[in-house]
Design an enzyme around this catalytic site. Sequence first.
Site, PDB file in Angstrom:
ATOM      1  N   TYR A   1     121.160 -71.511-107.422  1.00  0.00           N
ATOM      2  CA  TYR A   1     119.811 -71.549-106.845  1.00  0.00           C
ATOM      3  C   TYR A   1     119.827 -72.138-105.428  1.00  0.00           C
ATOM      4  O   TYR A   1     119.225 -71.583-104.504  1.00  0.00           O
ATOM      5  CB  TYR A   1     118.925 -72.395-107.763  1.00  0.00           C
TER       6      TYR A   1
ATOM      7  N   ALA B   1     122.301 -72.289-103.340  1.00  0.00           N
ATOM      8  CA  ALA B   1     122.976 -71.352-102.415  1.00  0.00           C
ATOM      9  C   ALA B   1     122.018 -70.224-102.032  1.00  0.00           C
ATOM     10  O   ALA B   1     121.944 -69.824-100.863  1.00  0.00           O
ATOM     11  CB  ALA B   1     124.238 -70.787-103.060  1.00  0.00           C
TER      12      ALA B   1
ATOM     13  N   LYS C   1     118.764 -70.352-101.921  1.00  0.00           N
ATOM     14  CA  LYS C   1     117.662 -70.860-101.087  1.00  0.00           C
ATOM     15  C   LYS C   1     118.154 -71.273 -99.692  1.00  0.00           C
ATOM     16  O   LYS C   1     117.411 -71.192 -98.715  1.00  0.00           O
ATOM     17  CB  LYS C   1     116.967 -72.026-101.789  1.00  0.00           C
TER      18      LYS C   1
HETATM   19  P1  NAP Z   1     107.188 -69.059-111.478  1.00  0.00           P
HETATM   20  O1  NAP Z   1     105.895 -69.661-111.858  1.00  0.00           O
HETATM   21  O2  NAP Z   1     108.293 -68.973-112.469  1.00  0.00           O
HETATM   22  O3  NAP Z   1     106.906 -67.593-110.873  1.00  0.00           O
HETATM   23  C1  NAP Z   1     107.941 -66.787-110.454  1.00  0.00           C
HETATM   24  C2  NAP Z   1     107.372 -65.482-109.967  1.00  0.00           C
HETATM   25  O4  NAP Z   1     108.443 -64.646-109.527  1.00  0.00           O
HETATM   26  C3  NAP Z   1     106.615 -64.738-111.038  1.00  0.00           C
HETATM   27  O5  NAP Z   1     105.482 -64.122-110.461  1.00  0.00           O
HETATM   28  C4  NAP Z   1     107.619 -63.686-111.474  1.00  0.00           C
HETATM   29  O6  NAP Z   1     106.915 -62.561-111.964  1.00  0.00           O
HETATM   30  C5  NAP Z   1     108.334 -63.374-110.162  1.00  0.00           C
HETATM   31  N1  NAP Z   1     109.662 -62.820-110.336  1.00  0.00           N
HETATM   32  C6  NAP Z   1     110.756 -63.396-110.901  1.00  0.00           C
HETATM   33  N2  NAP Z   1     111.801 -62.566-110.874  1.00  0.00           N
HETATM   34  C7  NAP Z   1     111.371 -61.425-110.262  1.00  0.00           C
HETATM   35  C8  NAP Z   1     111.985 -60.196-109.929  1.00  0.00           C
HETATM   36  N3  NAP Z   1     113.279 -59.956-110.228  1.00  0.00           N
HETATM   37  N4  NAP Z   1     111.251 -59.246-109.307  1.00  0.00           N
HETATM   38  C9  NAP Z   1     109.961 -59.481-109.008  1.00  0.00           C
HETATM   39  N5  NAP Z   1     109.318 -60.615-109.275  1.00  0.00           N
HETATM   40  C10 NAP Z   1     110.009 -61.590-109.910  1.00  0.00           C
HETATM   41  O7  NAP Z   1     107.839 -69.819-110.243  1.00  0.00           O
HETATM   42  P2  NAP Z   1     107.160 -70.599-109.011  1.00  0.00           P
HETATM   43  O8  NAP Z   1     107.350 -72.030-109.274  1.00  0.00           O
HETATM   44  O9  NAP Z   1     105.819 -70.052-108.702  1.00  0.00           O
HETATM   45  O10 NAP Z   1     108.188 -70.195-107.865  1.00  0.00           O
HETATM   46  C11 NAP Z   1     107.820 -69.364-106.779  1.00  0.00           C
HETATM   47  C12 NAP Z   1     108.848 -69.533-105.686  1.00  0.00           C
HETATM   48  O11 NAP Z   1     108.850 -70.882-105.247  1.00  0.00           O
HETATM   49  C13 NAP Z   1     110.261 -69.228-106.164  1.00  0.00           C
HETATM   50  O12 NAP Z   1     110.966 -68.560-105.137  1.00  0.00           O
HETATM   51  C14 NAP Z   1     110.842 -70.601-106.385  1.00  0.00           C
HETATM   52  O13 NAP Z   1     112.234 -70.601-106.256  1.00  0.00           O
HETATM   53  C15 NAP Z   1     110.160 -71.387-105.293  1.00  0.00           C
HETATM   54  N6  NAP Z   1     110.117 -72.831-105.524  1.00  0.00           N
HETATM   55  C16 NAP Z   1     109.473 -73.337-106.610  1.00  0.00           C
HETATM   56  C17 NAP Z   1     109.464 -74.715-106.793  1.00  0.00           C
HETATM   57  C18 NAP Z   1     108.770 -75.362-107.967  1.00  0.00           C
HETATM   58  O14 NAP Z   1     108.917 -76.566-108.125  1.00  0.00           O
HETATM   59  N7  NAP Z   1     108.004 -74.642-108.759  1.00  0.00           N
HETATM   60  C19 NAP Z   1     110.111 -75.547-105.881  1.00  0.00           C
HETATM   61  C20 NAP Z   1     110.744 -74.974-104.787  1.00  0.00           C
HETATM   62  C21 NAP Z   1     110.741 -73.624-104.610  1.00  0.00           C
HETATM   63  P3  NAP Z   1     107.443 -61.612-113.156  1.00  0.00           P
HETATM   64  O15 NAP Z   1     108.107 -62.509-114.156  1.00  0.00           O
HETATM   65  O16 NAP Z   1     106.209 -60.968-113.609  1.00  0.00           O
HETATM   66  O17 NAP Z   1     108.390 -60.658-112.505  1.00  0.00           O
END
Ligand code: NAP
Length: 224
Positions: free
Chosen positions: A135, A137, A139
């Site tokens: 993850y 890597a 990001k």
């Molecule tokens: P989340 O609630 O798990 O949502 C992830 C989203 O990505 C969902 O809408 C999912 O939709 C979609 N997704 C996953 N794999 C996919 C694929 N192969 N093709 C298309 N869509 C896909 O996660 P989140 O926390 O909102 O994270 C959003 C972003 O923020 C991510 O890039 C994550 O790495 C980043 N981030 C999150 C945090 C945190 O603490 N939450 C911290 C730093 C960065 P479907 O399952 O319907 O495809």
Amino acid sequence: MLKGKVAVVTGGSRGIGKAICEAFEREGATVVNLSRSSSYACDVADYSQVQQVFAQIIKDYGTIDILVNSAGITKDKLMLSMKPEEFDAVIKTNLYGTFYTMKQVYPIFCKKRSGRIINISSVSGITGNAGQTNYAASKAGVIALTQSAAKELAPRGITCNAIAPGFIETDMTVDFQQNDEVKNKIPMRRFGQAGEIAELAVFLASDKASYITGAVLKADGGLI
Ligand code: NAP
């Protein structure tokens, strides 16, 4: 702030992406929510699916003004037990997926000589994190991709920035949300809300951020 703009948000079905869709709509944008389970269904790790869905979006909306890459996954594990396919899957979705969608808007934005790209990275991509070699890597790759594209696209009036969230309360962090040890590492002593990331995305997508490109903006309650 985004009246008349067409925005595509990957990962818009849940969490941060969903909050960004809601905030963009509130600001007057037309929002296309793209994920595997959305009405614009697409696995961002599959290049032909990405090409097809963007062709459909252009058919339906005529243009795109803003791209947000929020689709992302984790497969956390110590490297010793991490399978190569677990490394691949995370890099494919988080890094390749971001490159694939950016490639679709590149010619559209260049022709218009305007456009906004916002990629959701992570503090893990800046500092690294045990159990997240795949993850972190991916990001870190998103950050370098963002900074390189920003330099390439700046002469064409296009901005490209990254947001690096810390711990945000979404499905992705559900296993840590009650963990006081994790919470106590955050100087603000709380997880962020998806809406707090969305406000930053609104700003970056708006005319107010016209001179900001290649930036990596942390939103982590002081974590790093
Ligand atoms: P989340 O609630 O798990 O949502 C992830 C989203 O990505 C969902 O809408 C999912 O939709 C979609 N997704 C996953 N794999 C996919 C694929 N192969 N093709 C298309 N869509 C896909 O996660 P989140 O926390 O909102 O994270 C959003 C972003 O923020 C991510 O890039 C994550 O790495 C980043 N981030 C999150 C945090 C945190 O603490 N939450 C911290 C730093 C960065 P479907 O399952 O319907 O495809």
